[in-house]
Design a protein around this motif. Structure first.
Motif, mmCIF file in Angstrom:
data_model
loop_
_atom_site.group_PDB
_atom_site.id
_atom_site.type_symbol
_atom_site.label_atom_id
_atom_site.label_comp_id
_atom_site.label_asym_id
_atom_site.label_seq_id
_atom_site.Cartn_x
_atom_site.Cartn_y
_atom_site.Cartn_z
ATOM 1 N N SER A 90 -16.699 2.029 12.493
ATOM 2 C CA SER A 90 -15.698 2.380 11.476
ATOM 3 C C SER A 90 -14.822 3.539 11.938
ATOM 4 C CB SER A 90 -16.395 2.784 10.178
ATOM 5 O OG SER A 90 -17.133 3.990 10.363
ATOM 6 N N GLY A 91 -15.399 4.418 12.744
ATOM 7 C CA GLY A 91 -14.759 5.697 13.061
ATOM 8 C C GLY A 91 -15.551 6.853 12.456
ATOM 9 N N GLY A 92 -16.467 6.515 11.557
ATOM 10 C CA GLY A 92 -17.381 7.529 11.029
ATOM 11 C C GLY A 92 -16.668 8.629 10.247
ATOM 12 N N LEU A 93 -17.429 9.647 9.945
ATOM 13 C CA LEU A 93 -16.890 10.778 9.188
ATOM 14 C C LEU A 93 -15.905 11.583 10.019
ATOM 15 C CD1 LEU A 93 -19.439 9.838 7.659
ATOM 16 C CD2 LEU A 93 -19.929 12.221 7.182
ATOM 17 N N VAL A 128 -24.777 -0.033 14.072
ATOM 18 C CA VAL A 128 -25.361 1.105 13.343
ATOM 19 C C VAL A 128 -24.256 2.068 12.911
ATOM 20 C CG1 VAL A 128 -25.830 2.332 15.521
ATOM 21 C CG2 VAL A 128 -27.106 2.944 13.453
ATOM 22 N N GLU A 129 -24.433 2.610 11.724
ATOM 23 C CA GLU A 129 -23.520 3.621 11.180
ATOM 24 C C GLU A 129 -24.335 4.876 10.835
ATOM 25 O OE1 GLU A 129 -20.277 4.089 10.348
ATOM 26 O OE2 GLU A 129 -19.466 2.243 11.199
ATOM 27 N N PRO A 130 -24.683 5.687 11.842
ATOM 28 C CA PRO A 130 -25.396 6.944 11.571
ATOM 29 C C PRO A 130 -24.446 7.987 11.002
ATOM 30 C CG PRO A 130 -24.902 6.791 13.894
ATOM 31 C CD PRO A 130 -24.418 5.502 13.280
ATOM 32 N N TYR A 131 -24.999 8.976 10.335
ATOM 33 C CA TYR A 131 -24.199 10.009 9.679
ATOM 34 C C TYR A 131 -23.702 11.005 10.720
ATOM 35 C CZ TYR A 131 -23.054 12.548 5.342
ATOM 36 O OH TYR A 131 -22.423 13.144 4.271
ATOM 37 N N ASP A 132 -22.394 11.257 10.716
ATOM 38 C CA ASP A 132 -21.775 12.057 11.781
ATOM 39 C C ASP A 132 -20.828 13.121 11.233
ATOM 40 O OD1 ASP A 132 -20.125 9.846 10.933
ATOM 41 O OD2 ASP A 132 -18.795 10.265 12.601
ATOM 42 N N PRO A 133 -21.259 13.984 10.324
ATOM 43 C CA PRO A 133 -20.351 15.043 9.852
ATOM 44 C C PRO A 133 -20.013 16.032 10.961
ATOM 45 C CG PRO A 133 -22.586 15.456 9.090
ATOM 46 C CD PRO A 133 -22.590 14.095 9.707
ATOM 47 N N PHE A 134 -20.904 16.169 11.930
ATOM 48 C CA PHE A 134 -20.676 16.953 13.143
ATOM 49 C C PHE A 134 -20.954 16.031 14.325
ATOM 50 C CE2 PHE A 134 -21.172 20.064 9.956
ATOM 51 C CZ PHE A 134 -20.575 21.232 10.387
ATOM 52 N N ALA A 135 -20.292 16.257 15.443
ATOM 53 C CA ALA A 135 -20.422 15.345 16.578
ATOM 54 C C ALA A 135 -21.880 15.222 17.040
ATOM 55 C CB ALA A 135 -19.524 15.813 17.720
ATOM 56 N N ASN A 177 -15.340 8.316 18.031
ATOM 57 C CA ASN A 177 -15.176 8.013 16.610
ATOM 58 C C ASN A 177 -13.727 8.124 16.150
ATOM 59 O OD1 ASN A 177 -17.869 7.627 16.742
ATOM 60 N ND2 ASN A 177 -18.435 9.204 15.264
ATOM 61 N N LYS A 178 -13.026 9.131 16.639
ATOM 62 C CA LYS A 178 -11.623 9.244 16.263
ATOM 63 C C LYS A 178 -10.814 8.073 16.812
ATOM 64 C CE LYS A 178 -11.557 14.230 15.571
ATOM 65 N NZ LYS A 178 -11.101 14.152 14.179
#
Length: 389
Positions: A329-332, A284-291, A174-175
């Protein structure tokens, strides 16, 4: 659940920069994102008939009654206006709220804005959560969010025999993806070794497995079918919505599997007519506040076998050029995590991906259907939206 007869499309999207300490006020961040979304749709504020504002706990911005505070920045004055609020799930729940206003026939055009300015809360926004747990059963244990997330990650790893190196790969992906995102806050080229060498914040969670404290805003414009077709020849349709709550007691939930995410996904799949999500969802864009949450959520969304998402990740299935691009996108973890705005950022990303406008982040094979998901409230709500062209 029956499928509504009135179709609703996303016809515009906009983002502010996601940053650590924005000089702008929350109102200004909301104004910037809303203005960008309206400009991209070819509409003006006077064309908007209703406004939905999403923002997480008031304490994050340090402003009580935050929905009212942000109303002018979001363009809500002298219009039907309300706040969508289910904690971290708010960003995706905001489009569900806006969709209901238009699909019902009440309005033809709705503006959906999400904002979070977390930097004013010192020393850390996590303090806002100290009072959310049950005062008799849970608070005496002294829980905080990192503590509970670490417990959940540990349970997930133990149940399926997952190694922390496999979890760290999410941060690496993601980064790296976020290096191509113009709004990104913490994009970086990092290795698994560097992730695991970063500070342990609560075992087994390392610093580079956690999304940052962020300020930012996102916005989209929703329009009824007849309006959308006048505005653009490439509307992005809302094909399915779903949300579900599990118990608010974290000790009563299955920490190895997010059943509430599955329930929300099944609701959205039924509405969208999806029977084979692994074949019929293309990005898909799942929620990723933690890996670990990205893997946890991909399994709850039925896009990977239980406990097998880490293997899929390791073989490249979720890479931007993989079989099912996840968080292109790179996510959260890469773009940043201004809570509610981060969820709506995922909707913006799908809008650009499905229109072929994502630039360097564009996934291959002209995707025709995408899914965004968020999670939050007392860490037990799943919110899901399926978009298609």
């Amino acid at each position: 659940m029956s499928r509504p007869s009135r179709r609703v499309a996303v016809v515009g999207a906009g983002l502010s920069l996601f940053v650590r300490r924005a000089l702008e006020t929350g109102k200004e961040l909301a104004y910037y994102a809303a203005s960008h979304a309206l400009a991209s749709s070819g509409l003006r504020r006077r064309d908007v008939q209703a406004v939905v504002m999403a923002s997480a706990p008031d304490a994050f911005d340090g402003v009580h009654m935050k929905g009212e505070y942000l109303s002018d920045g979001a363009g809500g004055w002298r219009k039907p206006y309300f706040r969508a609020y289910v904690g971290g799930g708010s960003g995706v729940f905001s489009i569900i709220s806006g969709w209901s206003l238009v699909a019902s026939g009440l309005f033809d055009v709705a503006l959906v804005v999400a904002e979070e300015k977390m930097s004013p809360t010192q020393p850390h926004p996590q303090a806002a959560f100290n009072s959310i747990f049950d005062h008799t059963i849970e608070r005496p244990l002294g829980p905080n969010l990192l503590w509970i997330f670490a417990l959940e990650q540990h349970r997930y790893m133990h149940t399926y025999g997952i190694r922390n190196e496999e979890i760290a790969l999410v941060s690496v992906k993601n980064k790296r993806n976020a290096l191509d995102h113009p709004a990104a806050q913490v994009a970086a080229a990092v290795t698994v070794e560097e992730v695991l060498a970063s500070e342990v914040v609560a075992w087994p969670v390392h610093r580079l497995m956690v999304s940052p404290v962020s300020d930012g805003a996102a916005a989209i414009v929703l329009a009824a079918e007849e309006v959308a077709k006048r505005l653009t020849d490439r509307p992005v349709w809302v094909e399915g919505i779903g949300w579900a709550l599990d118990t608010s007691y974290w000790g009563n939930r299955d920490l190895a599997y997010p059943r509430y995410v599955e329930d929300a996904a099944r609701m959205a799949y039924r509405m969208a007519g999806i029977s084979e999500p692994r074949r019929q969802i293309h990005v898909v864009e799942p929620y990723d506040p933690f890996a670990y949450k990205e893997l946890h959520h991909l399994e709850g969304l039925l896009l990977a076998e239980r406990g097998k998402a880490p293997e899929d990740l390791a073989r490249g299935r979720f890479d931007r050029d993989g079989e099912l691009p996840s968080c292109p996108s790179g996510g959260l973890l890469g773009v940043g995590n201004p809570i509610a705005a981060a969820g709506l950022m995922k909707i913006c990303e799908l809008y650009w991906q499905l229109r072929g406008e994502a630039g360097k982040r564009q996934v291959a094979n002209s995707p025709r259907r995408g899914l965004a998901q968020a999670w939050g409230d007392l860490m037990q709500i799943g919110t899901v939206v399926v978009l298609g062209v």
